[in-house]
Every structure is written in C-alpha cells, then in structure tokens.
Scaffold this motif. Structure first.
Motif, PDB file in Angstrom:
ATOM      1  N   VAL A   1       0.829  -1.212   0.000  1.00 13.10           N
ATOM      2  CA  VAL A   1       0.000   0.000   0.000  1.00 13.10           C
ATOM      3  C   VAL A   1       0.863   1.262   0.000  1.00 13.10           C
ATOM      4  N   GLY A   2       2.178   1.100  -0.011  1.00 11.37           N
ATOM      5  CA  GLY A   2       3.077   2.246  -0.039  1.00 11.37           C
ATOM      6  C   GLY A   2       3.690   2.424  -1.408  1.00 11.37           C
ATOM      7  N   ARG A   3       4.982   2.745  -1.444  1.00 15.30           N
ATOM      8  CA  ARG A   3       5.653   2.959  -2.712  1.00 15.30           C
ATOM      9  C   ARG A   3       5.769   1.637  -3.475  1.00 15.30           C
ATOM     10  N   ASP A   4       6.054   1.751  -4.765  1.00 10.38           N
ATOM     11  CA  ASP A   4       6.111   0.581  -5.634  1.00 10.38           C
ATOM     12  C   ASP A   4       7.156  -0.406  -5.123  1.00 10.38           C
ATOM     13  N   TYR A   5       6.788  -1.698  -5.091  1.00  7.15           N
ATOM     14  CA  TYR A   5       7.669  -2.718  -4.522  1.00  7.15           C
ATOM     15  C   TYR A   5       7.406  -4.050  -5.208  1.00  7.15           C
ATOM     16  N   PHE A   6       8.242  -5.034  -4.850  1.00  9.49           N
ATOM     17  CA  PHE A   6       8.109  -6.374  -5.401  1.00  9.49           C
ATOM     18  C   PHE A   6       6.843  -7.051  -4.860  1.00  9.49           C
TER      19      PHE A   6
ATOM     20  N   PHE B   1      10.224  -0.059   8.795  1.00 10.67           N
ATOM     21  CA  PHE B   1      10.604  -0.990   7.732  1.00 10.67           C
ATOM     22  C   PHE B   1      11.550  -0.300   6.754  1.00 10.67           C
ATOM     23  N   CYS B   2      12.659  -0.966   6.481  1.00  9.49           N
ATOM     24  CA  CYS B   2      13.647  -0.441   5.540  1.00  9.49           C
ATOM     25  C   CYS B   2      14.021  -1.501   4.514  1.00  9.49           C
TER      26      CYS B   2
ATOM     27  N   PRO C   1       9.150   5.733  11.372  1.00  7.21           N
ATOM     28  CA  PRO C   1       8.097   4.884  11.942  1.00  7.21           C
ATOM     29  C   PRO C   1       6.874   4.707  11.045  1.00  7.21           C
ATOM     30  N   GLU C   2       6.680   5.619  10.087  1.00  5.02           N
ATOM     31  CA  GLU C   2       5.514   5.510   9.208  1.00  5.02           C
ATOM     32  C   GLU C   2       5.760   4.536   8.053  1.00  5.02           C
ATOM     33  N   SER C   3       6.995   4.124   7.853  1.00  8.49           N
ATOM     34  CA  SER C   3       7.301   3.057   6.895  1.00  8.49           C
ATOM     35  C   SER C   3       7.197   1.752   7.677  1.00  8.49           C
ATOM     36  N   ARG C   4       6.208   0.905   7.341  1.00 11.52           N
ATOM     37  CA  ARG C   4       5.903  -0.129   8.327  1.00 11.52           C
ATOM     38  C   ARG C   4       5.242  -1.369   7.742  1.00 11.52           C
ATOM     39  N   VAL C   5       5.376  -2.451   8.506  1.00 13.75           N
ATOM     40  CA  VAL C   5       4.642  -3.693   8.285  1.00 13.75           C
ATOM     41  C   VAL C   5       3.397  -3.651   9.161  1.00 13.75           C
TER      42      VAL C   5
ATOM     43  N   ARG D   1       7.919   3.545   2.710  1.00 15.84           N
ATOM     44  CA  ARG D   1       8.001   4.973   2.425  1.00 15.84           C
ATOM     45  C   ARG D   1       9.446   5.453   2.451  1.00 15.84           C
ATOM     46  N   LEU D   2       9.734   6.450   1.633  1.00 16.24           N
ATOM     47  CA  LEU D   2      10.997   7.158   1.684  1.00 16.24           C
ATOM     48  C   LEU D   2      10.758   8.567   2.206  1.00 16.24           C
ATOM     49  N   THR D   3      11.794   9.164   2.795  1.00 18.97           N
ATOM     50  CA  THR D   3      11.689  10.491   3.379  1.00 18.97           C
ATOM     51  C   THR D   3      12.472  11.508   2.559  1.00 18.97           C
ATOM     52  N   ASP D   4      12.355  12.778   2.954  1.00 18.51           N
ATOM     53  CA  ASP D   4      13.131  13.834   2.301  1.00 18.51           C
ATOM     54  C   ASP D   4      14.627  13.577   2.457  1.00 18.51           C
ATOM     55  N   LEU D   5      15.051  13.018   3.610  1.00 19.43           N
ATOM     56  CA  LEU D   5      16.465  12.722   3.817  1.00 19.43           C
ATOM     57  C   LEU D   5      16.940  11.626   2.865  1.00 19.43           C
ATOM     58  N   ASP D   6      16.092  10.643   2.587  1.00 26.62           N
ATOM     59  CA  ASP D   6      16.444   9.609   1.615  1.00 26.62           C
ATOM     60  C   ASP D   6      16.663  10.214   0.229  1.00 26.62           C
ATOM     61  N   ILE D   7      15.767  11.104  -0.172  1.00 23.69           N
ATOM     62  CA  ILE D   7      15.873  11.727  -1.498  1.00 23.69           C
ATOM     63  C   ILE D   7      17.084  12.661  -1.551  1.00 23.69           C
ATOM     64  N   HIS D   8      17.301  13.399  -0.467  1.00 17.80           N
ATOM     65  CA  HIS D   8      18.484  14.275  -0.397  1.00 17.80           C
ATOM     66  C   HIS D   8      19.765  13.448  -0.537  1.00 17.80           C
ATOM     67  N   THR D   9      19.810  12.294   0.111  1.00 19.06           N
ATOM     68  CA  THR D   9      20.983  11.422   0.011  1.00 19.06           C
ATOM     69  C   THR D   9      21.199  10.965  -1.426  1.00 19.06           C
ATOM     70  N   MET D  10      20.130  10.577  -2.093  1.00 22.85           N
ATOM     71  CA  MET D  10      20.226  10.087  -3.461  1.00 22.85           C
ATOM     72  C   MET D  10      20.753  11.187  -4.389  1.00 22.85           C
TER      73      MET D  10
END
Length: 501
Positions: free
Chosen positions: A65-70, A252-253, A360-364, A383-392
């Motif tokens: 129900v979150g971002r695109d995944y396997f 979840f990561c 915490p909002e990225s979760r099982v 879910r990914l955060t602004d810090l994840d995108i900034h890192t990328m």
C-alpha cells in the motif's frame, strides 16, 4: 534428527528443549548450530520442506500500500535454507560509523558497536564460504578531497544454507529439525512475562496443532514475517507480542536501488567498481550512507572477442563504442559528444544502493485477508523520506563531479531524480530495492524506539529473542547477510550463557 510435521508421531518430540528456534534460514540455522555446538538441545522449526512449494509460498502473499515494490511472495522464500536459496552472495560488514548516532538522522545509532560483532568475522567467513578479507581491501584512488573511498564486496559462491548444513543437522543428536511446521501462536504465562509454548500446525486443515516447550524461544523468520507473526499473536496481549509501545513492524527499511546516472567514460572499465562516502563527507552534506556502483556497458563477447587482448586497436574499439553510445543514448550533452571523439569512449551506469532513514511511518501492518492458518496477511507500507531523497541526489551529483574532476568521464544524472518531487521509476522497469527487509523489530536500549534490547531479547518478555535483519537498528548500505550471520553467532553465545545462568 529430521522430522516432518506432516507425518510426525508427536510422541517422538522431547517434552522440552533448551531453545526453540523458529525459521531455518541463515539466522536460524546459524543460531541452532552455535547452540548445539555449545551443548544445548534445539528444536529447529521450519515452515516449509526441503523444496519450494506453492502452499508454503502462499503464506507470504500480502498487500503493498506504499511505494512501488516487489510482489511480497517473490521477495522471500519459505523453505529450508530460507532466502539464502536466492541470495546473490554479496557480502560486506557494516561500516564502523553505521553504528554511531548522527545528529541529522533521528533514531540513528545502535546500542552495540562494530567491535561487538568483530569477534565473529572469522566464523562468519567460514559459514558463508568467503575469501579472506585481505583479498578485498579498499582500493587506492585519486581525488582532490576525501569524499569517496573505493571498496570491494566479497562474494560467496553463494552458500545455500539448506544444502550446506542439511547432513550436519540430520546427524546431530542435539538439533531436532521439524519441517512443514507453521508457527500459529506463542503462549504466555499468567503474568504475560515469558513464553511457555510455541504452537505449530502442518498444512492439513484438520491438524489441531502441537506445542513445543523450551526454556527460550528465538524467532528467525525474516524482516517482514517476524513482525507479522508478533502482531498476529494477540490472544493474550491485544496489541500483539513485544508491541506495548507500538514499535513492532515500524521503521521498515530496504536498500533503495536505482540507476541515477549515465556516464560516457574516457578510460576502459572492464568490471563494476564500488564507491562509498567518507564519514566526514556524510556529516558535512547531512546525508546517509550509500554505495555507488559504476557499472560498465556490457559488451557481448562475440562483438569484441579480444577485448582484453592486444589484437584490437584503440581506434577499432573507439569506433565500435561510439556507434554503441549513439545507438543507446538520448539527448547527449555537448561535453558528451566531445568525449565521443576521445581514443576509447565507453558507456557506464551509476547505480545506487543506499541506507534508508528510520521512519516509523514506513511499516509492516496486518491486512484483513487471512492465510491458510487464520493469521492475517501482511500489509506493507514502504516509504521514503526527504532525507532519503536528499541522500540520493547528493550522491549522484557528488559522484558525477568526481568523475569529471578526475577526467574519468562525464555523467548525466537521470531527469527523474532532478524533478521535485522525483518521479521514481517503477518495478519491474527498475530494481527499486534489494529485497533486504530490515528494522521492523529494531534493536534499541529504549522500548519506545525499538522492540529488542542489545542482546536481541524482546523488551517485555523474559525468554523471547529475535534473530535476523529485523533487529537492525540502522541499515548502512551493505547487503545484510553477513551482519545477520554475525548477529546470530553473537545471539548463540549470549543464549549459551543465559541458559547456564
């Protein structure tokens, strides 16, 4: 000894074991062997058989129900040997600074240090059939500032735990392996402070189940399944087991995997190269850890049979690759077009595998649909955060600058990453992640931010422990199997002392 729950005469099972290990993947098998070698009696309970089956894999079906995944039933394997059965063999320890808190990353830091896992390197190497660490040192490189180091992975064959350790477990007089044994409940004592029994069923709908008693229990079912099971076991604690602070399943990561740039090189690149940032750069840039992979444009051997020989001239090589670049690239910049006239231009891709922020909002969670055993199926909200995108973005721009600075080549960052917000490629067009499921029962000294303590014990239960990558406090960028193995060995030593005490 090996038994099968489908045909088990349940009088064959001992009345009690020292430890009941649930899940026979890398964590469970490593833990069971460590305990048995120290003299403990172990029930090693595996939900599948020796081979993959549709009925076992079906239990792993779930909802994204979150971002695109396997598809969740394809991202993990539910039979003896676990997900080592499709592991690629990539091995690397976490970095020293992966264990340290960082001011710009809330919830970062482990309650243990790299030094706590270092004593298990040699044994982990043997278990995973790895070449010596001396064969994969960091490699020298030139740069004007200390931004990147060039590192190497070590590669296992890869080791298939089910194949490698089946005969040893069959011959063991301390390990009782039970196949096709699906955990359906963990029973607690009257004051809800310890586990008194683990209830299992085979695949026959008429099976009423059987209980395994032990002094300690270790849940080693994977980064998604550990959380799903704890949340489902709510008959005595309505929020599920180990979940008094609501942390089970949270954070979840995975390791986001994306191609973030395309490169025209001035030098010949015959194999992948791996780069990661110095800690000082991460602190200055306020970004997470990452691994940047420079992947050459793959050339068919039939195209250039003497690629590494002396029979082909630089001019012939350049002509071939110039045509290859023109055929495959779009919107080449003027700089890139100039580079096509250099002696040996070649294409490459910049692929990232990066650390993910604790969120915490990225979760099982649990869905409404139930599996064959009446347990609610998983609902994954990645879910990914602004810090994840900034890192990328920071990684892509900095590495592109490094390539130009050292006259290695010129990179074009893929447009989707520069958009705001980025329009991420979707699976199956892109890899999207590593199928590395981590942090859902994370390790923390504080029950408000984690599920297990530094010894992998569930905070509010005296004899329930968790093995595997679900206990990772943060992820680093390295593939998790090596650290999973180290943690399992450490847990085995801790439980050995705990049993004696």
């Amino acid at each position: 000894m090996i038994l099968d729950a489908a045909t088990l005469d349940r009088s064959q099972l001992p009345e009690s074991f020292d430890v009941c290990v649930i899940g026979a993947g890398p964590a469970g098998i490593t833990l069971a062997r460590r305990l048995a070698n120290a003299g403990a009696t172990v029930a090693l309970m595996e939900a599948g058989g020796f081979d993959i089956t549709e009925e076992s894999q079906d239990v792993y079906r779930g909802e994204n129900v979150g971002r695109d995944y396997f598809e969740l039933e394809t991202a993990r394997l539910r039979y003896f040997g676990g997900t080592s059965n499709h592991w690629g063999g990539w091995s690397r320890a976490l970095d020293l600074y992966d264990f340290e808190p960082r001011p710009f990353h809330p919830m970062s830091g482990w309650p243990i240090a790299q030094l706590d896992l270092d004593p298990y390197r040699a044994e982990a190497d043997r278990i995973l059939d790895l070449p010596s660490a001396t064969e994969a040192p960091d490699l020298p490189m030139k740069e004007n500032e200390y931004i990147f180091r060039r590192f190497q992975f070590r590669f296992s064959a890869p080791t298939r735990f089910g194949e490698k350790y089946r005969d040893e477990i069959a011959a063991s007089d301390r390990i009782t392996l039970v196949l096709n044994a699906n955990l359906v409940d963990l029973q607690l004592d009257g004051v809800l402070s310890r586990v008194t029994g683990a209830v299992f069923r085979n695949y026959d709908p008429a099976d009423t189940g059987f209980t395994v008693a032990a002094r300690a229990y270790a849940l080693c079912c994977g980064g998604i399944e550990n959380a799903r099971l704890l949340l489902n076991f709510d008959s005595q604690m309505h929020e599920g087991l180990g979940n008094r602070t609501g942390m089970v399943g949270r954070c979840f990561c995975d390791h986001p995997h994306y191609v973030v740039g395309d490169v025209v090189l001035q030098t010949l690149l015959l194999e992948r190269e791996f780069y990661s940032p110095f800690e000082t750069f991460m602190l200055d840039a306020k970004c997470l850890n990452f691994g940047m992979r420079l992947e050459p444009g793959w050339i068919e051997p039939s195209d250039l049979p003497s690629l590494v020989g002396e029979q082909i001239t630089d001019e012939e090589f350049a002509i071939h690759l110039r045509q290859r670049v023109r055929d495959s690239a779009v919107d080449l910049t003027a700089t890139e077009r100039t580079l096509l006239g250099s002696p040996s231009p070649q294409t490459a891709s910049m692929r990232m595998a990066q650390e993910q922020q604790q969120n915490p909002e990225s979760r099982v969670m649990l869905g409404d649909e139930r599996d064959a055993f009446g347990l609610r199926r998983v609902r994954l909200d990645w879910r990914l955060t602004d810090l994840d995108i900034h890192t990328m973005r920071t990684a892509a721009k900095s590495f592109a600058a490094h390539l130009a600075e050292q006259q290695i080549g010129r990179a074009r960052i893929r447009p989707w990453l520069l958009q705001d917000p980025p329009e991420f490629p979707l699976f199956p067009d892109e890899e999207v992640g590593g199928k590395h499921h981590m942090c859902t029962t994370r390790m923390s000294d504080d029950p408000k931010t984690g599920v297990v303590d530094a010894d992998c014990k569930v905070h509010d239960l005296a004899n329930l422990f968790i093995g595997g990558s679900s206990v990772f406090a943060t992820t680093g960028h390295a593939n998790p199997t090596y650290t999973i193995t180290q943690l399992a060995l450490r847990l085995g030593d801790h439980l050995t002392g705990w049993l004696k005490a």
